[in-house]
Write a protein that holds these residues in place. Structure first.
Motif, PDB file in Angstrom:
ATOM      1  N   LEU A   7       0.856  -1.277   0.013  1.00  0.00           N
ATOM      2  CA  LEU A   7       0.184   0.006   0.180  1.00  0.00           C
ATOM      3  C   LEU A   7       0.933   1.249  -0.253  1.00  0.00           C
ATOM      4  O   LEU A   7       0.378   2.503   0.110  1.00  0.00           O
ATOM      5  CB  LEU A   7      -0.885  -0.083   1.178  1.00  0.00           C
ATOM      6  N   ASN A  17       4.247   3.321  -1.719  1.00  0.00           N
ATOM      7  CA  ASN A  17       5.379   3.324  -2.685  1.00  0.00           C
ATOM      8  C   ASN A  17       6.645   2.860  -2.104  1.00  0.00           C
ATOM      9  O   ASN A  17       7.171   3.134  -1.026  1.00  0.00           O
ATOM     10  CB  ASN A  17       5.663   4.717  -3.237  1.00  0.00           C
ATOM     11  N   ALA A  57       2.773   2.194  -5.699  1.00  0.00           N
ATOM     12  CA  ALA A  57       1.407   1.729  -5.230  1.00  0.00           C
ATOM     13  C   ALA A  57       0.343   2.542  -5.409  1.00  0.00           C
ATOM     14  O   ALA A  57       0.391   3.684  -5.246  1.00  0.00           O
ATOM     15  CB  ALA A  57       1.525   1.601  -3.319  1.00  0.00           C
ATOM     16  N   ARG A 115      -3.242   6.488 -14.848  1.00  0.00           N
ATOM     17  CA  ARG A 115      -1.947   6.250 -14.005  1.00  0.00           C
ATOM     18  C   ARG A 115      -1.351   5.164 -14.308  1.00  0.00           C
ATOM     19  O   ARG A 115      -0.367   5.065 -14.773  1.00  0.00           O
ATOM     20  CB  ARG A 115      -2.288   6.574 -12.570  1.00  0.00           C
TER      21      ARG A 115
HETATM   22  C1  LIG Z   1       2.969   6.647  -5.349  1.00  0.00           C
HETATM   23  O1  LIG Z   1       3.751   7.694  -6.090  1.00  0.00           O
HETATM   24  C2  LIG Z   1       2.966   8.304  -6.996  1.00  0.00           C
HETATM   25  C3  LIG Z   1       3.631   8.972  -8.169  1.00  0.00           C
HETATM   26  O2  LIG Z   1       4.892   8.681  -8.738  1.00  0.00           O
HETATM   27  C4  LIG Z   1       1.621   8.645  -6.713  1.00  0.00           C
HETATM   28  O3  LIG Z   1       0.710   9.112  -7.701  1.00  0.00           O
HETATM   29  C5  LIG Z   1       1.023   7.918  -5.744  1.00  0.00           C
HETATM   30  O4  LIG Z   1      -0.214   8.364  -5.189  1.00  0.00           O
HETATM   31  C6  LIG Z   1       1.905   7.177  -4.342  1.00  0.00           C
HETATM   32  N1  LIG Z   1       1.078   6.158  -3.910  1.00  0.00           N
HETATM   33  C7  LIG Z   1       0.878   6.371  -2.703  1.00  0.00           C
HETATM   34  C8  LIG Z   1       0.321   5.178  -1.962  1.00  0.00           C
HETATM   35  O5  LIG Z   1       1.361   7.219  -1.818  1.00  0.00           O
END
Ligand SMILES: *[C@@H]1O[C@H](CO)[C@@H](O)[C@H](O)[C@H]1NC(C)=O
Ligand SMILES: *[C@@H]1O[C@H](CO)[C@@H](O)[C@H](O)[C@H]1NC(C)=O
Ligand SMILES: *[C@@H]1O[C@H](CO)[C@@H](O)[C@H](O)[C@H]1NC(C)=O
Ligand SMILES: *[C@@H]1O[C@H](CO)[C@@H](O)[C@H](O)[C@H]1NC(C)=O
Ligand SMILES: *[C@@H]1O[C@H](CO)[C@@H](O)[C@H](O)[C@H]1NC(C)=O
Ligand SMILES: *[C@@H]1O[C@H](CO)[C@@H](O)[C@H](O)[C@H]1NC(C)=O
Length: 473
Positions: free
Chosen positions: A417, A419, A426, A455
């Protein structure tokens, strides 16, 4: 009978206090009842792909002559949109789950929706021991006869099948330079992510949707799964939660049947009508709860909730609690749960919508010894694929994986959940259910779902252009 032995899609939550219902409703029959009534998926499956077979090696990891036996592995292919080998157009491969591959292909409309934009070839590979990809001459009875024969049913063998088939197919198409991206949802999503980690020379990236790769050992709490289901109902209606919670003692005989409906409705709480595990309306939880005509009649409400799940189309004449048909052919999961897929999910705290209970590994072992005369290997998955401290590990080592999770899906508790790095991303949708992103798009999709898919497409485009850039230089 224990819940962790149920096929992935049906992994359930039964507790000690309702185990008496098992006599009447053995949970290993469970997925079948979930899937009734059988209705055709749209669009017509015959128009979506061609069916092919590939002669596959039975045992990739042993040079004992017996291991050289082969079986026919089914795969589905659609080349309508493919740009072809000259332009090195990409190949999108679905890594099949625990069931008939046609079912998964028909429910992974996302790949069909985006194929034109990517000029992609679509391939859906069936998992060994499921559907028509059955070793021992295609005879299911023979292949499932004993542990000696079932022993070749494992995730590592399945991944090796996928690698072997993809490489052979690319050679046949003289498309060695085409980029491959693997896709999968649920167990198929776990396989897609693991495939990228184990076979980075075969796939440049993976879209791993609703894959609980962290639901092993003690990485994720055994209570999380049912907490999420509880939350799904509670957030819709505190009263409904209380009604269901109060019901269990009264309805012992049908407890398994009703709890199945609750789990699946949570998993498939999609924003548009769906027909994945059963035909359901949009937002089925809300629909089950919102019927004002039922007032405070507890049994009427319970019946209504189950009716939405088991009889949304309105053509089910009577509910067969002992139905043991298995139209989507999920039976092999029981073996997988008794060997490597040991996923403790059945715990219930006091506040759970289900009766309080704890997962018992001892019971799990007892069942597997009785059923197959084998012992599970509960730490094998993390030994083979990792999982502990995944952020630190994958940050340095892995790349190009999208983990999608919808937070309404009970399986999201064991998902990735956060990144992990710039390219292990994620994507989390608060209102999303079980691999909702992979479904066919419709005009009625909410904005958040369109955004998720946008995305995902953007990220995959980046992978592909980076690959071709590196390839040409
Ligand atoms: C992970 O990073 C991307 C941008 O690279 C972003 O759009 C996404 O919301 C992020 N995911 C989380 C769970 O924070
Ligand atoms: C591929 O899928 C499209 C639907 O997206 C369909 O129109 C086409 O006929 C399919 N092609 C094959 C070869 O099955
Ligand atoms: C590649 O071609 C060979 C020879 O025709 C065939 O036996 C094999 O099944 C093909 N591979 C795949 C993945 O279809
Ligand atoms: C999980 O943790 C509990 C309590 O620490 C322990 O008893 C159990 O053996 C652990 N299970 C696994 C599979 O590691
Ligand atoms: C249902 O019960 C609640 C609280 O117990 C009560 O306020 C409400 O009036 C009842 N509704 C009906 C239709 O009986
Ligand atoms: C299924 O729904 C239809 C239409 O609402 C109803 O007539 C039928 O009785 C239901 N079946 C069961 C078993 O309740």
């Amino acid at each position: 009978m224990p819940p962790w032995l149920l096929p992935f899609f049906s992994s359930l939550i039964f507790s000690q206090s309702i185990t008496s219902s098992f006599a009447k409703f053995p949970p290993w029959y469970f997925p079948s009842s979930m899937i009734r009534p059988e209705t055709p998926s749209s669009p017509d499956k015959n128009e979506l792909y061609k069916t092919k077979y590939f002669t596959q090696i039975l045992d990739h990891f042993n040079y004992n002559p017996q291991s050289y036996q082969t079986f026919q592995q089914r795969y589905l292919i659609n080349d309508t949109f493919w740009g072809g080998p000259k332009t090195k157009a990409p190949i999108f491969v679905y890594t099949g789950n625990e069931g008939n591959i046609e079912w998964f292909a028909q429910n992974t409309g996302f790949m069909f929706d985006i194929a034109p934009e990517f000029k992609a070839l679509l391939v859906f590979i069936e998992h060994r021991y499921y559907g028509k990809s059955i070793p021992y001459g295609g005879d299911r009875k023979k292949a499932y006869k004993n542990s000696k024969r079932l022993g070749f049913l494992s995730s590592t063998q399945a991944l090796a099948d996928y690698a072997t088939l993809i490489i052979d197919l690319k050679n046949n198409l003289t498309a060695m330079d085409s980029a491959v991206i693997v896709f999968g949802g649920s167990y198929g999503g776990m396989l897609a992510a693991w495939f990228r980690l184990k076979y980075p020379h075969v796939a440049i990236g993976a879209l791993s949707s609703s894959s609980p790769i962290l639901q092993f050992e003690n990485i994720t709490s055994q209570y999380t799964f049912n907490n999420i289901i509880t939350q799904d109902f509670r957030s819709e209606s505190e009263n409904c939660y209380k009604v269901i919670k109060g019901l269990w003692r009264e309805i012992e005989d049908t407890a398994g049947w009703l709890s199945s409906a609750l789990v699946y409705v949570s998993m498939t709480d999609y924003p548009t009508p769906s027909n994945f595990i059963a035909p359901l309306p949009a937002y089925p939880i809300k629909q089950a709860i919102d019927d004002p005509t039922l007032g405070n009649d507890t049994f009427a409400k319970m019946y209504q909730a189950a009716n939405i799940y088991y009889n949304y189309t309105g053509d089910v004449k009577c509910f067969d609690l002992d139905d043991d048909s298995d139209p989507h052919d999920l039976g092999g999961w029981q073996w997988q749960a008794c060997t490597e897929m040991v996923m403790p999910i059945s715990g219930n705290k006091e506040e759970s919508i289900f009766p309080a209970s704890t997962y018992s590994y001892t019971d799990h072992v007892k069942y597997c010894e009785a059923a197959y005369e084998i012992q599970p290997r509960p730490t094998w998955i993390t030994t083979e694929f990792g999982g502990h401290d995944i952020t630190r590990v994958l940050k340095r080592f892995g790349s190009n994986i999208i983990f999608f999770n919808g937070l309404r899906d009970p399986w999201s508790g064991g998902g990735v959940l956060n990144n992990i790095s710039k390219s292990i991303i994620a994507i989390v949708a608060e209102k999303g259910a079980h691999h909702v992103d992979l479904r066919f798009s419709t005009d009625k999709d909410p904005d958040w779902l369109r955004d998720v898919r946008k995305r995902e497409i953007g990220i995959m485009k980046d992978w592909i252009s980076e690959y071709y850039h590196m390839h040409s230089s």
